[in-house]
Design a protein around this motif. Structure first.
Motif, PDB file in Angstrom:
ATOM      1  N   ALA A 152       2.487  73.418 -27.658  1.00 47.18           N
ATOM      2  CA  ALA A 152       2.699  72.814 -29.000  1.00 47.18           C
ATOM      3  C   ALA A 152       3.687  73.729 -29.811  1.00 47.18           C
ATOM      4  CB  ALA A 152       1.222  72.707 -29.813  1.00 47.18           C
ATOM      5  N   GLU A 153       4.429  73.269 -30.622  1.00 43.96           N
ATOM      6  CA  GLU A 153       5.055  74.197 -31.634  1.00 43.96           C
ATOM      7  C   GLU A 153       4.894  73.921 -32.942  1.00 43.96           C
ATOM      8  OE1 GLU A 153       9.549  73.831 -30.866  1.00 43.96           O
ATOM      9  OE2 GLU A 153       9.160  74.590 -28.728  1.00 43.96           O
ATOM     10  N   VAL A 154       4.971  75.129 -33.853  1.00 49.92           N
ATOM     11  CA  VAL A 154       4.362  74.970 -35.164  1.00 49.92           C
ATOM     12  C   VAL A 154       5.567  75.395 -35.776  1.00 49.92           C
ATOM     13  CG1 VAL A 154       2.749  75.663 -37.009  1.00 49.92           C
ATOM     14  CG2 VAL A 154       1.835  74.988 -34.748  1.00 49.92           C
ATOM     15  N   THR A 155       6.101  74.447 -36.788  1.00 55.01           N
ATOM     16  CA  THR A 155       7.493  74.988 -37.386  1.00 55.01           C
ATOM     17  C   THR A 155       7.137  75.086 -38.941  1.00 55.01           C
ATOM     18  OG1 THR A 155       7.927  72.743 -37.693  1.00 55.01           O
ATOM     19  CG2 THR A 155       8.747  73.790 -35.515  1.00 55.01           C
ATOM     20  N   LYS A 156       8.469  75.383 -39.669  1.00 52.90           N
ATOM     21  CA  LYS A 156       8.646  75.351 -41.058  1.00 52.90           C
ATOM     22  C   LYS A 156       7.624  76.762 -41.634  1.00 52.90           C
ATOM     23  CE  LYS A 156       9.552  70.922 -41.788  1.00 52.90           C
ATOM     24  NZ  LYS A 156       9.371  69.359 -42.496  1.00 52.90           N
ATOM     25  N   LEU A 157       7.395  78.060 -40.726  1.00 57.41           N
ATOM     26  CA  LEU A 157       6.802  79.094 -41.090  1.00 57.41           C
ATOM     27  C   LEU A 157       7.589  79.956 -41.816  1.00 57.41           C
ATOM     28  CD1 LEU A 157       4.909  79.580 -37.811  1.00 57.41           C
ATOM     29  CD2 LEU A 157       4.081  78.334 -39.991  1.00 57.41           C
ATOM     30  N   ASP A 158       6.921  81.025 -42.603  1.00 54.81           N
ATOM     31  CA  ASP A 158       7.827  82.072 -43.177  1.00 54.81           C
ATOM     32  C   ASP A 158       7.984  82.905 -42.373  1.00 54.81           C
ATOM     33  OD1 ASP A 158       7.560  80.387 -45.652  1.00 54.81           O
ATOM     34  OD2 ASP A 158       5.589  81.578 -46.276  1.00 54.81           O
ATOM     35  N   ALA A 159       9.415  83.480 -42.541  1.00 55.48           N
ATOM     36  CA  ALA A 159       9.884  84.443 -41.582  1.00 55.48           C
ATOM     37  C   ALA A 159       9.092  86.132 -41.716  1.00 55.48           C
ATOM     38  CB  ALA A 159      11.206  84.953 -41.995  1.00 55.48           C
ATOM     39  N   ALA A 160       8.924  86.638 -40.797  1.00 55.64           N
ATOM     40  CA  ALA A 160       8.118  88.065 -41.069  1.00 55.64           C
ATOM     41  C   ALA A 160       6.946  88.023 -41.500  1.00 55.64           C
ATOM     42  CB  ALA A 160       9.319  88.971 -41.401  1.00 55.64           C
ATOM     43  N   LEU A 191       8.751  81.968 -31.566  1.00 53.09           N
ATOM     44  CA  LEU A 191      10.084  81.840 -31.018  1.00 53.09           C
ATOM     45  C   LEU A 191      11.332  82.071 -32.028  1.00 53.09           C
ATOM     46  CD1 LEU A 191       9.434  78.175 -29.863  1.00 53.09           C
ATOM     47  CD2 LEU A 191       9.234  80.247 -28.369  1.00 53.09           C
ATOM     48  N   ASN A 192      11.150  82.077 -33.247  1.00 53.58           N
ATOM     49  CA  ASN A 192      12.095  82.629 -34.140  1.00 53.58           C
ATOM     50  C   ASN A 192      11.209  83.034 -35.419  1.00 53.58           C
ATOM     51  OD1 ASN A 192      11.872  80.037 -35.583  1.00 53.58           O
ATOM     52  ND2 ASN A 192      13.255  79.184 -33.792  1.00 53.58           N
ATOM     53  N   ALA A 193      12.099  83.005 -36.728  1.00 51.38           N
ATOM     54  CA  ALA A 193      11.847  83.434 -37.764  1.00 51.38           C
ATOM     55  C   ALA A 193      10.811  82.288 -38.312  1.00 51.38           C
ATOM     56  CB  ALA A 193      12.763  83.372 -38.833  1.00 51.38           C
ATOM     57  N   SER A 194      10.864  81.073 -37.867  1.00 46.31           N
ATOM     58  CA  SER A 194      10.212  79.773 -38.446  1.00 46.31           C
ATOM     59  C   SER A 194       9.220  79.079 -37.578  1.00 46.31           C
ATOM     60  CB  SER A 194      11.067  78.867 -39.423  1.00 46.31           C
ATOM     61  OG  SER A 194      11.818  78.177 -38.375  1.00 46.31           O
ATOM     62  N   CYS A 250      -3.666  85.604 -33.880  1.00 43.59           N
ATOM     63  CA  CYS A 250      -2.688  85.819 -34.799  1.00 43.59           C
ATOM     64  C   CYS A 250      -1.413  86.185 -34.567  1.00 43.59           C
ATOM     65  CB  CYS A 250      -3.390  86.919 -35.847  1.00 43.59           C
ATOM     66  SG  CYS A 250      -4.876  86.293 -36.630  1.00 43.59           S
ATOM     67  N   GLN A 251      -0.244  85.966 -34.904  1.00 43.41           N
ATOM     68  CA  GLN A 251       0.964  86.088 -34.556  1.00 43.41           C
ATOM     69  C   GLN A 251       1.972  86.074 -35.560  1.00 43.41           C
ATOM     70  OE1 GLN A 251       2.367  86.724 -31.282  1.00 43.41           O
ATOM     71  NE2 GLN A 251       4.129  87.201 -32.451  1.00 43.41           N
ATOM     72  N   LYS A 252       2.796  87.269 -35.503  1.00 41.07           N
ATOM     73  CA  LYS A 252       4.059  87.419 -36.665  1.00 41.07           C
ATOM     74  C   LYS A 252       5.118  86.825 -36.373  1.00 41.07           C
ATOM     75  CE  LYS A 252       5.763  90.898 -39.695  1.00 41.07           C
ATOM     76  NZ  LYS A 252       5.994  92.336 -40.032  1.00 41.07           N
ATOM     77  N   THR A 253       5.757  86.084 -37.161  1.00 34.78           N
ATOM     78  CA  THR A 253       7.101  85.321 -37.044  1.00 34.78           C
ATOM     79  C   THR A 253       8.213  86.229 -37.039  1.00 34.78           C
ATOM     80  OG1 THR A 253       7.258  84.797 -39.215  1.00 34.78           O
ATOM     81  CG2 THR A 253       6.394  82.994 -37.881  1.00 34.78           C
ATOM     82  N   HIS A 254       9.249  86.092 -36.329  1.00 39.35           N
ATOM     83  CA  HIS A 254      10.225  87.196 -36.468  1.00 39.35           C
ATOM     84  C   HIS A 254      11.064  87.248 -37.667  1.00 39.35           C
ATOM     85  CE1 HIS A 254       9.871  87.352 -32.284  1.00 39.35           C
ATOM     86  NE2 HIS A 254      10.516  86.143 -31.713  1.00 39.35           N
ATOM     87  N   GLY A 255      11.682  88.348 -37.934  1.00 42.01           N
ATOM     88  CA  GLY A 255      12.536  88.501 -39.119  1.00 42.01           C
ATOM     89  C   GLY A 255      13.870  88.290 -38.705  1.00 42.01           C
ATOM     90  N   GLU A 256      14.846  88.497 -39.711  1.00 41.65           N
ATOM     91  CA  GLU A 256      16.354  88.296 -39.441  1.00 41.65           C
ATOM     92  C   GLU A 256      16.610  89.319 -38.439  1.00 41.65           C
ATOM     93  OE1 GLU A 256      16.696  84.439 -40.754  1.00 41.65           O
ATOM     94  OE2 GLU A 256      18.255  85.720 -39.615  1.00 41.65           O
TER      95      GLU A 256
END
Length: 291
Positions: free
Chosen positions: A194-202, A137-140, A230-236
């Motif tokens: 379910a949403e998993v939060t507080k992840l590291d960006a990119a 969804l976003n960077a985290s 597996c999924q990569k979080t967004h960067g800025e």
């Protein structure tokens, strides 16, 4: 002599039949329940081939019922999926090993009966691995959309899911970790989204999901684990922020240096031009003065 021999063989045959019928070891053995996603089978073994069996089971009202598909059958299994209602009660099955001279009186020939252990579909049926998808969804934050597993239970034309049966008791356990890292984290979701939060960006994370029913006994609380996704979080969105701190400082320093050089060169050029213009004006003034 031939007739005597025939009578002898007939007598031996009848004697063998009587011994087999009276042998407690000929009855059903190793009776067990197997159930996956509420498809519930009663299975057993026997030492006597070509035997027939009739299955009855007790309901909460205390009466015994015969499922129509498990009467005088030669198979050593009985499908009780459609019979065990309601789900959250205990059932006991009884397998009668039939004999040719059996008079269908359920109270007779007790040594031919084999009773099962109690079984509760709601508490004991195993749950298979779920399917899910994951997207960032976003960077985290990433979102997992979990598909509630279909069961073998139908109500009219509708095939029920585990959510239809367990309702609020159904939760999902999620384990995840950074790709290439062995440290697992855990999350519990009350819903199928379910949403998993507080992840590291990119950063790439890997996820696995299992149905989780905490109201059950510990041995059956958790369903089978799903396959791993597996999924990569967004960067800025600004590419400058994707650089490391040291690289960013270096870029800023270079840009600042270039800016200073441009300003300095511009200032020097302007000063030189002003001096040139002043010298030209002085020369023209001297040339135009009277002798």
């Amino acid at each position: 002599m031939a007739s005597l021999k025939t009578l002898l063989y007939l007598g031996l045959f009848l004697f063998a039949e009587i011994i087999t019928a009276a042998d407690p070891n000929s009855k059903a053995e190793n009776v067990r329940w197997t159930s996956l996603d509420f498809k519930t089978m009663l299975t057993w073994t026997t030492k006597t081939p070509q035997q027939t069996y009739t299955v009855k089971f007790s309901r909460p009202d205390g009466d015994w019922y015969e499922p129509h598909n498990c009467i005088e059958m030669t198979a050593s299994e009985c499908d009780l999926s459609a019979e065990l209602r309601p789900f959250n009660v205990f059932y006991t099955a009884d397998i009668l090993t039939d004999n040719e001279d059996h008079d269908n009186d359920y109270g007779h020939d007790e040594f031919q009966h084999t009773e099962s252990t109690p079984f509760n579909p709601y508490r004991d049926s195993n749950i298979s691995a779920v399917e899910f998808s994951v997207r960032a969804l976003n960077a985290s934050t990433v979102r997992l959309d979990i598909t509630d597993t279909l069961t073998s239970v139908h109500e009219g034309s509708k095939q029920l899911t585990i959510r239809d049966i367990f309702r609020k008791d159904l939760k999902y356990k999620i384990i995840y970790y950074k790709s290439g890292n062995t440290g697992n984290r855990e999350n519990i979701s009350d819903s199928s989204r379910a949403e998993v939060t507080k992840l590291d960006a990119a950063t790439s994370y890997c996820f696995m999901v299992a149905a989780y029913i905490p109201s059950r006994p510990k041995s059956t609380q958790l369903g089978a684990w799903s396959r791993q996704l597996c999924q990569k979080t967004h960067g800025e969105s600004n590419s400058m922020h994707e650089l490391s701190t040291g690289a960013l400082i270096a870029v800023i320093f270079v840009l600042l240096t270039v800016f200073i050089i441009i300003v300095t060169v511009t200032a020097l050029c302007c000063r030189k031009r002003q001096q040139t213009d002043k010298s030209l004006q002085t020369t023209q003034s001297q040339t135009s003065a009277p002798v």
